[in-house]
Scaffold this active site. Structure first.
Site, short mmCIF file in Angstrom:
data_model
loop_
_atom_site.label_atom_id
_atom_site.label_comp_id
_atom_site.label_asym_id
_atom_site.label_seq_id
_atom_site.Cartn_x
_atom_site.Cartn_y
_atom_site.Cartn_z
N ASP A 273 0.86 -1.18 0.00
CA ASP A 273 0.00 0.00 0.00
C ASP A 273 0.90 1.23 0.00
O ASP A 273 1.70 1.42 0.92
CB ASP A 273 -0.88 -0.04 1.27
CG ASP A 273 -2.17 0.72 1.11
OD1 ASP A 273 -2.16 1.76 0.44
OD2 ASP A 273 -3.18 0.28 1.68
N ASP B 89 -2.84 4.76 -2.37
CA ASP B 89 -3.78 5.45 -1.48
C ASP B 89 -4.14 6.84 -2.01
O ASP B 89 -3.25 7.57 -2.47
CB ASP B 89 -3.08 5.58 -0.11
CG ASP B 89 -3.96 6.08 1.00
OD1 ASP B 89 -4.90 5.36 1.36
OD2 ASP B 89 -3.70 7.19 1.52
N GLU C 264 -6.65 4.32 -5.51
CA GLU C 264 -7.86 4.66 -4.77
C GLU C 264 -8.32 6.04 -5.22
O GLU C 264 -7.60 7.03 -5.02
CB GLU C 264 -7.57 4.68 -3.25
CG GLU C 264 -8.84 4.88 -2.44
CD GLU C 264 -8.61 5.37 -1.02
OE1 GLU C 264 -9.49 5.18 -0.18
OE2 GLU C 264 -7.54 5.97 -0.76
N HIS D 199 -11.11 -1.51 4.43
CA HIS D 199 -10.92 -1.09 5.82
C HIS D 199 -11.56 0.27 6.12
O HIS D 199 -11.49 0.72 7.26
CB HIS D 199 -9.42 -1.03 6.10
CG HIS D 199 -8.74 0.00 5.24
ND1 HIS D 199 -8.61 -0.13 3.88
CD2 HIS D 199 -8.18 1.20 5.54
CE1 HIS D 199 -8.01 0.94 3.38
NE2 HIS D 199 -7.73 1.75 4.37
N ASP D 200 -12.12 0.92 5.11
CA ASP D 200 -12.77 2.22 5.32
C ASP D 200 -14.29 2.11 5.25
O ASP D 200 -14.98 3.12 5.41
CB ASP D 200 -12.32 3.23 4.24
CG ASP D 200 -10.84 3.56 4.33
OD1 ASP D 200 -10.29 3.55 5.44
OD2 ASP D 200 -10.23 3.82 3.27
#
Ligand code: GLC
Length: 545
Positions: free
Chosen positions: A98, A194, A236, A310-311
């Site tokens: 990531d 990210d 993302e 995870h969000d």
């Protein structure tokens, strides 16, 4: 379109702090992940997207990086990381790192230097102004923090401990590219980037997302780090439209393999309060959004398919039914997603239908986003009451996805021998991996079957490359679509409701490929007469004539 290995890959996301703790310090770690590789291989996945494991003060659980080329001691050592990359390969699993490139931690050496003086050589690695402008932080409050030593404000789109890098400075791009290339040399299979849509920002014009420099920067990064290497990259990109997604993922443009877009993931958000006050879920709208993304690329882009990360809250609690129909609705959601075109992502625990959690006390939550939003919405603006906010936490907060992985029904679900950094969901005594592995009809084995179908000689071309056509677009409870490749047609039928549904379709069935209920195939093979049970999902091969 030219075939790529990652078109047929299935990715599993690990949130390391919550996956498996081998050391007993209450935090998941790399050795813990290593010990679960046989489990992941059994599921059938090809890649692990590893949320950040770099050195970090953990203000945002690793999305605040203090050193991109060091492993946080909570997670282990660089040797553990190398072992994980190597061992995963032996299980036919690649590791995607990531990359958090929009910002660093305020503990990063670059920032520590930058804030020493206005003429420090690292000053321009970050964004400084004498006066703040109106831009707000995504984690609430102004996006500017005053630095007392040098008497200027620095810019942070997330927490004040996450200063934004200045991508206008070519040295930043060069350093970052060197770092990425170093990870490529370590043998990783790819990267998740990210909030990458923020790096082309033009602060003084108030532009944060999709700024003019974004795509040139990504093309430069591609040339320097990814070109001619068998890597997979996913960006993302919260605000991407299909047109924007093509800019990133059209192979001709040499930027990224694919992007995560979030149009479906935010359809039930409130216009003002966003995720903290969700609206009733509208299946017709979801179908329209999914269908739009399934049909917009035609070779000049590629989808990443996901319900969870995870969000986001747990999908079975969000759009399934986490009570009576927990397992059946989880299988339905899995079937709908894995039947589509794109690269599927499974988030840890999704394969056993883990659910949202309800802690009574706000202090039992860890997430900085919850804390900052509470401060802003409840305490300062008073736009939501405490009760309303807690309701928002129960439906949407990120910690719903971050409670530790539920491995078995021993103390702390086999996640740790110590005190877990975040409390477990008390339902682990029922919902856990050991239980799922013991039952042939568990959600785990349904995911395993979906992955195997996607790789089967019989259906892989249709599942991976087949065209998509939505049926029954206006039906409020049934989600149905056909995938077609050459002569083969697959029909996915799903009843997203607690009531039985009857929809007559004038199509003829060759074979039932998958059914989330154990039934005699003949019972469901007449599509004119089919009665779908609550949360039933079936995949059919249709007759060619
Ligand atoms: C991304 C991450 C999220 C993080 C944020 C800031 O949205 O997925 O977890 O808080 O970026 O890095």
């Amino acid at each position: 379109m030219e075939k790529q290995w990652w078109h047929s890959a299935v990715v599993y996301q690990i949130y390391p702090r919550s996956f498996c703790d081998s050391s007993g310090d209450g935090n998941g770690d790399l050795r813990g992940i290593n010990s679960k590789l046989p489990y992941l291989e059994k599921l059938g996945i090809d890649l692990i997207w590893l949320s950040p494991v770099y050195l970090s003060p953990m203000k945002d659980n690793g999305y605040d990086i203090a050193d991109y080329q060091a492993i946080d001691p909570r997670f282990g050592s660089m040797a553990d990381m190398q072992t994980l990359i190597h061992t995963a390969k032996q299980h036919n699993i690649g590791i995607m790192m990531d990359l958090v490139l929009n910002h660093t931690s305020d503990q990063h050496q670059w920032f520590q230097q930058a804030k020493q003086s206005r003429d420090n050589p690292y000053r321009d690695y970050y964004i400084w102004r004498d006066q703040p402008n109106q831009i707000r932080s995504i984690f609430s409050g102004p996006a500017w923090q005053f630095d007392n030593t040098t008497k200027q404000y620095y810019f942070h789109l997330f927490a004040d401990a996450q200063p934004d890098l200045n991508w206008e400075n070519p040295k930043v791009a060069t350093e970052i590219q060197q770092m990425i290339s170093w990870w490529v040399e370590q043998g990783v299979a790819g990267f998740r980037l990210d909030v990458i849509d923020l790096i082309g920002k033009q602060i003084d014009q108030g532009i944060t997302e999709n700024g003019p420099r974004l795509h040139p920067l990504l093309q430069q990064m591609h040339q320097a780090c990814f070109a001619n290497k068998p890597l997979v990259t996913v960006g993302e990109t919260w605000g991407a439209t299909p047109e924007i997604a093509k800019l990133y993922s059209n192979p001709q443009r040499q930027e990224l393999s694919m992007v995560f877009q979030f149009e479906h993931a935010s359809i039930d958000w409130h216009p003002i309060h966003g995720k903290w006050q969700v609206q009733p879920f509208d299946l017709i709208e979801l179908k329209a959004v999914m269908s739009k993304w399934q049909t917009c690329f035609d070779g000049d882009g590629w989808n990443a398919l996901f319900w969870n990360n995870h969000d986001l809250p747990r999908i079975v609690s969000r759009w399934g039914n986490d009570g009576q129909y927990r397992e059946r609705s989880a299988k339905l959601l899995a079937t709908l997603l894995h039947g589509m075109q794109g690269t599927p992502y499974i988030y840890q625990g999704e394969e056993i239908a883990m659910t949202n959690v309800r802690f009574e006390d706000l202090d039992d939550y860890d997430d900085i986003e919850i804390k900052n939003s509470y401060q802003e919405k409840v305490l300062e603006q008073q736009s939501l009451s405490h009760q309303q906010f807690m309701q928002g936490v129960y439906t949407s907060a990120r910690d719903n996805a971050r409670t530790p992985m539920q491995w078995d029904n021993s103390v702390n679900a086999g996640f740790t021998h110590g005190k877990p950094w975040l409390a477990l969901n008390p339902n682990y005594s029922d919902i856990n991996v050991a239980n799922a592995l013991d039952r042939a009809d568990s959600v785990f084995y349904h995911y395993q079957q979906l992955i195997a179908l996607r790789k089967s000689a019989e259906y892989s071309d249709t599942l991976i490359y087949g065209d998509f056509a939505l049926l029954l677009a206006e039906h409020p409870q049934v989600f149905a679509y056909v995938r077609q490749h050459q002569q083969q047609r697959l029909l996915v039928m799903a009843n997203v409701s607690e009531q039985e549904q009857q929809v007559g379709l004038n199509l003829s069935v060759e074979k039932v490929v998958l059914n989330n209920l154990q039934q005699n195939d003949e019972l469901v093979s007449d599509l004119e007469a089919l009665r779908l049970a609550p949360y039933q999902a079936i995949v059919y091969a249709l007759s060619t004539s």
